[in-house]
Design an enzyme around this catalytic site. Structure first.
Site, PDB file in Angstrom:
ATOM      1  N   ALA A 124     -33.316  -2.708  27.614  1.00  0.00           N
ATOM      2  CA  ALA A 124     -31.964  -2.470  27.090  1.00  0.00           C
ATOM      3  C   ALA A 124     -31.018  -3.562  27.598  1.00  0.00           C
ATOM      4  O   ALA A 124     -30.493  -3.464  28.711  1.00  0.00           O
ATOM      5  CB  ALA A 124     -31.488  -1.080  27.505  1.00  0.00           C
ATOM      6  N   GLU A 127     -25.594  -5.007  23.840  1.00  0.00           N
ATOM      7  CA  GLU A 127     -24.509  -4.012  23.768  1.00  0.00           C
ATOM      8  C   GLU A 127     -23.766  -4.201  22.455  1.00  0.00           C
ATOM      9  O   GLU A 127     -23.853  -5.277  21.848  1.00  0.00           O
ATOM     10  CB  GLU A 127     -23.550  -4.213  24.943  1.00  0.00           C
ATOM     11  CG  GLU A 127     -24.231  -4.042  26.284  1.00  0.00           C
ATOM     12  CD  GLU A 127     -23.263  -4.130  27.460  1.00  0.00           C
ATOM     13  OE1 GLU A 127     -22.101  -4.545  27.258  1.00  0.00           O
ATOM     14  OE2 GLU A 127     -23.697  -3.770  28.577  1.00  0.00           O
ATOM     15  N   GLY A 131     -24.175  -9.300  22.032  1.00  0.00           N
ATOM     16  CA  GLY A 131     -25.511  -9.439  21.438  1.00  0.00           C
ATOM     17  C   GLY A 131     -26.136 -10.748  21.878  1.00  0.00           C
ATOM     18  O   GLY A 131     -26.818 -10.824  22.899  1.00  0.00           O
ATOM     19  N   ILE A 157     -31.861  -0.561  20.624  1.00  0.00           N
ATOM     20  CA  ILE A 157     -32.914  -0.543  21.631  1.00  0.00           C
ATOM     21  C   ILE A 157     -34.233  -0.025  21.041  1.00  0.00           C
ATOM     22  O   ILE A 157     -34.348   1.144  20.643  1.00  0.00           O
ATOM     23  CB  ILE A 157     -32.485   0.287  22.864  1.00  0.00           C
ATOM     24  CG1 ILE A 157     -31.159  -0.268  23.413  1.00  0.00           C
ATOM     25  CG2 ILE A 157     -33.578   0.295  23.929  1.00  0.00           C
ATOM     26  CD1 ILE A 157     -31.146  -1.780  23.665  1.00  0.00           C
ATOM     27  N   ASP A 242     -39.110 -15.925  28.357  1.00  0.00           N
ATOM     28  CA  ASP A 242     -40.132 -16.980  28.232  1.00  0.00           C
ATOM     29  C   ASP A 242     -41.502 -16.398  27.922  1.00  0.00           C
ATOM     30  O   ASP A 242     -42.364 -17.074  27.366  1.00  0.00           O
ATOM     31  CB  ASP A 242     -40.208 -17.806  29.524  1.00  0.00           C
ATOM     32  CG  ASP A 242     -39.055 -18.787  29.596  1.00  0.00           C
ATOM     33  OD1 ASP A 242     -38.713 -19.366  28.567  1.00  0.00           O
ATOM     34  OD2 ASP A 242     -38.486 -18.929  30.699  1.00  0.00           O
ATOM     35  N   ARG A 245     -40.785 -13.933  24.206  1.00  0.00           N
ATOM     36  CA  ARG A 245     -40.579 -14.693  22.961  1.00  0.00           C
ATOM     37  C   ARG A 245     -41.902 -15.250  22.433  1.00  0.00           C
ATOM     38  O   ARG A 245     -42.062 -15.434  21.231  1.00  0.00           O
ATOM     39  CB  ARG A 245     -39.556 -15.820  23.187  1.00  0.00           C
ATOM     40  CG  ARG A 245     -38.137 -15.281  23.227  1.00  0.00           C
ATOM     41  CD  ARG A 245     -37.083 -16.331  23.520  1.00  0.00           C
ATOM     42  NE  ARG A 245     -35.756 -15.719  23.507  1.00  0.00           N
ATOM     43  CZ  ARG A 245     -34.660 -16.275  23.995  1.00  0.00           C
ATOM     44  NH1 ARG A 245     -34.696 -17.474  24.537  1.00  0.00           N
ATOM     45  NH2 ARG A 245     -33.504 -15.634  23.928  1.00  0.00           N
ATOM     46  N   GLU A 365     -34.765 -10.732  20.323  1.00  0.00           N
ATOM     47  CA  GLU A 365     -35.117 -11.644  21.422  1.00  0.00           C
ATOM     48  C   GLU A 365     -34.505 -13.027  21.219  1.00  0.00           C
ATOM     49  O   GLU A 365     -35.107 -14.038  21.560  1.00  0.00           O
ATOM     50  CB  GLU A 365     -36.624 -11.744  21.582  1.00  0.00           C
ATOM     51  CG  GLU A 365     -37.229 -10.392  21.580  1.00  0.00           C
ATOM     52  CD  GLU A 365     -38.106 -10.095  22.745  1.00  0.00           C
ATOM     53  OE1 GLU A 365     -38.329 -10.952  23.591  1.00  0.00           O
ATOM     54  OE2 GLU A 365     -38.548  -8.951  22.799  1.00  0.00           O
ATOM     55  N   THR A 367     -31.644 -14.836  18.285  1.00  0.00           N
ATOM     56  CA  THR A 367     -31.694 -15.248  16.881  1.00  0.00           C
ATOM     57  C   THR A 367     -32.180 -16.699  16.772  1.00  0.00           C
ATOM     58  O   THR A 367     -32.263 -17.419  17.772  1.00  0.00           O
ATOM     59  CB  THR A 367     -30.278 -15.176  16.255  1.00  0.00           C
ATOM     60  OG1 THR A 367     -29.438 -16.079  16.993  1.00  0.00           O
ATOM     61  CG2 THR A 367     -29.700 -13.774  16.307  1.00  0.00           C
ATOM     62  N   GLU A 369     -30.552 -19.127  15.669  1.00  0.00           N
ATOM     63  CA  GLU A 369     -29.493 -20.034  16.139  1.00  0.00           C
ATOM     64  C   GLU A 369     -29.508 -20.140  17.672  1.00  0.00           C
ATOM     65  O   GLU A 369     -29.310 -21.223  18.231  1.00  0.00           O
ATOM     66  CB  GLU A 369     -28.119 -19.521  15.668  1.00  0.00           C
ATOM     67  CG  GLU A 369     -27.901 -19.575  14.162  1.00  0.00           C
ATOM     68  CD  GLU A 369     -28.665 -18.498  13.389  1.00  0.00           C
ATOM     69  OE1 GLU A 369     -29.048 -17.483  13.993  1.00  0.00           O
ATOM     70  OE2 GLU A 369     -28.884 -18.681  12.179  1.00  0.00           O
TER      71      GLU A 369
HETATM   72  C1  FAD Z   1     -34.485  -3.732  14.883  1.00  0.00           C
HETATM   73  C2  FAD Z   1     -33.894  -4.330  16.101  1.00  0.00           C
HETATM   74  C3  FAD Z   1     -34.504  -4.132  17.332  1.00  0.00           C
HETATM   75  C4  FAD Z   1     -33.930  -4.651  18.489  1.00  0.00           C
HETATM   76  N1  FAD Z   1     -34.479  -4.381  19.708  1.00  0.00           N
HETATM   77  C5  FAD Z   1     -33.805  -4.690  20.838  1.00  0.00           C
HETATM   78  C6  FAD Z   1     -34.252  -4.232  22.103  1.00  0.00           C
HETATM   79  O1  FAD Z   1     -35.286  -3.573  22.224  1.00  0.00           O
HETATM   80  N2  FAD Z   1     -33.499  -4.523  23.193  1.00  0.00           N
HETATM   81  C7  FAD Z   1     -32.334  -5.231  23.127  1.00  0.00           C
HETATM   82  O2  FAD Z   1     -31.699  -5.436  24.151  1.00  0.00           O
HETATM   83  N3  FAD Z   1     -31.889  -5.698  21.923  1.00  0.00           N
HETATM   84  C8  FAD Z   1     -32.595  -5.432  20.796  1.00  0.00           C
HETATM   85  N4  FAD Z   1     -32.135  -5.880  19.564  1.00  0.00           N
HETATM   86  C9  FAD Z   1     -30.900  -6.633  19.519  1.00  0.00           C
HETATM   87  C10 FAD Z   1     -31.064  -8.096  19.138  1.00  0.00           C
HETATM   88  O3  FAD Z   1     -31.640  -8.796  20.206  1.00  0.00           O
HETATM   89  C11 FAD Z   1     -29.684  -8.631  18.739  1.00  0.00           C
HETATM   90  O4  FAD Z   1     -29.357  -8.033  17.504  1.00  0.00           O
HETATM   91  C12 FAD Z   1     -29.643 -10.122  18.644  1.00  0.00           C
HETATM   92  O5  FAD Z   1     -29.786 -10.702  19.905  1.00  0.00           O
HETATM   93  C13 FAD Z   1     -28.333 -10.636  18.016  1.00  0.00           C
HETATM   94  O6  FAD Z   1     -27.207 -10.003  18.561  1.00  0.00           O
HETATM   95  P1  FAD Z   1     -26.119  -9.357  17.571  1.00  0.00           P
HETATM   96  O7  FAD Z   1     -26.837  -8.466  16.635  1.00  0.00           O
HETATM   97  O8  FAD Z   1     -25.044  -8.771  18.394  1.00  0.00           O
HETATM   98  O9  FAD Z   1     -25.559 -10.563  16.722  1.00  0.00           O
HETATM   99  P2  FAD Z   1     -24.425 -11.593  17.163  1.00  0.00           P
HETATM  100  O10 FAD Z   1     -24.661 -12.090  18.518  1.00  0.00           O
HETATM  101  O11 FAD Z   1     -23.096 -11.002  16.868  1.00  0.00           O
HETATM  102  O12 FAD Z   1     -24.702 -12.782  16.147  1.00  0.00           O
HETATM  103  C14 FAD Z   1     -24.300 -12.774  14.782  1.00  0.00           C
HETATM  104  C15 FAD Z   1     -24.632 -14.150  14.185  1.00  0.00           C
HETATM  105  O13 FAD Z   1     -23.903 -15.172  14.895  1.00  0.00           O
HETATM  106  C16 FAD Z   1     -24.825 -16.122  15.384  1.00  0.00           C
HETATM  107  N5  FAD Z   1     -24.365 -16.640  16.667  1.00  0.00           N
HETATM  108  C17 FAD Z   1     -23.939 -15.930  17.752  1.00  0.00           C
HETATM  109  N6  FAD Z   1     -23.639 -16.746  18.756  1.00  0.00           N
HETATM  110  C18 FAD Z   1     -23.900 -18.015  18.323  1.00  0.00           C
HETATM  111  C19 FAD Z   1     -23.800 -19.309  18.915  1.00  0.00           C
HETATM  112  N7  FAD Z   1     -23.418 -19.485  20.171  1.00  0.00           N
HETATM  113  N8  FAD Z   1     -24.142 -20.383  18.168  1.00  0.00           N
HETATM  114  C20 FAD Z   1     -24.562 -20.225  16.892  1.00  0.00           C
HETATM  115  N9  FAD Z   1     -24.681 -19.025  16.278  1.00  0.00           N
HETATM  116  C21 FAD Z   1     -24.352 -17.945  16.993  1.00  0.00           C
HETATM  117  C22 FAD Z   1     -26.140 -15.394  15.536  1.00  0.00           C
HETATM  118  O14 FAD Z   1     -27.238 -16.280  15.557  1.00  0.00           O
HETATM  119  C23 FAD Z   1     -26.112 -14.509  14.315  1.00  0.00           C
HETATM  120  O15 FAD Z   1     -26.544 -15.245  13.202  1.00  0.00           O
HETATM  121  C24 FAD Z   1     -32.742  -5.427  18.399  1.00  0.00           C
HETATM  122  C25 FAD Z   1     -32.160  -5.662  17.154  1.00  0.00           C
HETATM  123  C26 FAD Z   1     -32.703  -5.126  16.020  1.00  0.00           C
HETATM  124  C27 FAD Z   1     -32.044  -5.360  14.699  1.00  0.00           C
END
Ligand code: FAD
Length: 386
Positions: A124, A127, A131, A157, A242, A245, A365, A367, A369
């Site tokens: 977890a 938040e 993200g 999560i 590491d 991913r 894990e 995006t 980007e």
């Molecule tokens: C089905 C599912 C399962 C998941 N499982 C887990 C889990 O088990 N544990 C956990 O902790 N999380 C989990 N996640 C969360 C996931 O890791 C996040 O959704 C992801 O890291 C992106 O965060 P966000 O959704 O808040 O998007 P945001 O961070 O708001 O990003 C939105 C967009 O902006 C882009 N962006 C953001 N910052 C930058 C930057 N600096 N430069 C360029 N582009 C940027 C992103 O690439 C994306 O395209 C899960 C998500 C999903 C959908």
């Protein structure tokens, strides 16, 4: 340079292949996905034959093998079924953080349960307001005598609501600047008073896995549940990425290979204009492109896993593998649907499900980007300093 898998690794691949042949079933997969149900029986059988936690030491009921063997299992599971494969592959998500940083007591208590498929785990970190940017968190843990008290909320999560324990990243020093210098990780059992979960709702793919919001309201855990050193949690999670991913890269690789296998079988059978579709040059070029991308994704994913096992931690390579394999999965699955035409769009032909399952590998894990930021940061020598 040696590009050959070892005898043990080839045997593992075969064992997973045989397991999938015996246990995976297309109709069952369609039904489980329709019901958004976790493939409990398959997961348990996978645990029984040692396919979970292959990279855990034998004392915790693992196989004492490495990241390389682990990703071969993940690849093969996802190749046979992208949704069941992902659910089984992520059943022990984040348990590596317990393995690397937990006390002997906690490891002995929980890791065998993960490896034997008696317990799911969860990581977890994300938040609602944090993200991609985990450099500051709203979830806090405050010391209270021989306990820590956790407050806040996590979202998205995986295994949320089903997990026996969560590895939770918390802000332990709210005054730390930058914030990431004041974070720690904790093991929090799913049945701790004050921990509640709420399903996040309908999602595009990986529908056999639960995805939930997890809320912590004055959740008390013993001080021994702090994993590793206080205020080092952010770096522990980065190091975990590491490893994890590479596992996501393997999930993507298997999903791509599975979609390709199905498309290949189809174009060899389907006839239009009096010829097999495979006889059209455009189809042959598509197959060539797909196979090339898969081969490249495999090479970089295996290299990243091999590197990890050699103790050569290289976030740039890991991010490249995850980014490239994930993009390959999306592109190959897309092309597979195209090659099946209208049938590809239908649930029964599986490739549309592989396509929906592939997309998450470009999001969780980190995006696409964020992987590029890591790669570029490494090239330019910009990393977060302790
Ligand atoms: C089905 C599912 C399962 C998941 N499982 C887990 C889990 O088990 N544990 C956990 O902790 N999380 C989990 N996640 C969360 C996931 O890791 C996040 O959704 C992801 O890291 C992106 O965060 P966000 O959704 O808040 O998007 P945001 O961070 O708001 O990003 C939105 C967009 O902006 C882009 N962006 C953001 N910052 C930058 C930057 N600096 N430069 C360029 N582009 C940027 C992103 O690439 C994306 O395209 C899960 C998500 C999903 C959908």
């Amino acid at each position: 340079m040696e590009f050959q898998l070892t005898k043990t690794q080839i045997e593992i691949q075969k064992a997973v292949r045989d397991f999938c042949k015996g246990e995976f079933d297309k109709d069952l997969a369609l039904e489980l996905e329709r019901q958004h149900a976790f493939p409990t029986k398959i997961w348990q059988k996978a645990g029984e034959i040692g396919l979970i936690g292959v990279h855990f030491p034998e004392q915790y009921e693992g196989q004492g093998l490495g990241c390389m063997e682990c990703i071969l299992v993940v690849e093969e599971l996802c190749r046979n079924d992208s949704t069941i494969g992902a659910a089984v592959a992520l059943s022990g998500f984040a348990s590596e953080l317990l393995l690397h940083h937990g006390s002997e007591e906690l490891k002995e208590k929980y890791l065998p349960q993960v490896a034997e498929a008696r317990m799911l785990s969860a990581g977890a970190f994300t938040e609602p307001d944090h993200g991609s940017d985990l450099t500051y968190l709203n979830t806090t843990a405050a010391r209270d005598g021989d306990h820590w008290v956790i407050n806040g909320g996590k979202t998205f999560i995986t295994n949320g609501g089903l997990a026996g324990f969560y590895i939770v990243l918390c802000q332990t020093d709210p005054d730390a600047r930058p914030g990431y210098r004041g974070m720690s990780i904790f093991l929090v059992e799913g049945d701790r008073p004050g921990l509640t979960t709420q399903d996040v709702g309908h999602k595009m793919g990986i529908r056999m896995m639960a995805t939930a919001e997890v809320t912590f309201k004055d959740v008390r855990v013993p001080a021994t549940h702090l994993l590793g050193e206080e205020n080092k949690g952010f770096y522990q999670v980065l190091n975990f990425f590491d490893e994890s991913r590479v596992q996501v890269a393997a999930q993507a690789l298997g999903t791509a290979q599975g979609a390709y296998d199905r498309a290949l079988a189809y174009v060899k059978e389907r006839e239009q204009f009096g010829r097999k579709i495979a006889q059209f040059q455009v189809t042959q070029h598509k197959l060539a492109d797909m196979a090339t991308k898969i081969e490249l994704a495999r090479l970089i994913t295996y290299k990243a896993a091999w590197n990890f096992d050699q103790g050569r931690i290289d976030p740039k390579l890991t991010s490249m593998a995850k980014m490239y394999a994930a993009r390959t999965a999306v592109e190959v699955c897309d092309e597979a649907i195209q090659m099946l035409g209208g049938y590809g769009y239908m649930t029964e032909y599986e490739v549309e499900r592989f396509y929906r399952d592939a997309k998450i590998t470009e999001i969780y894990e980190g995006t696409r980007e964020i992987q590029k930021n890591t790669i570029a940061g490494s090239i330019l020598g910009k990393t977060l300093k302790e």
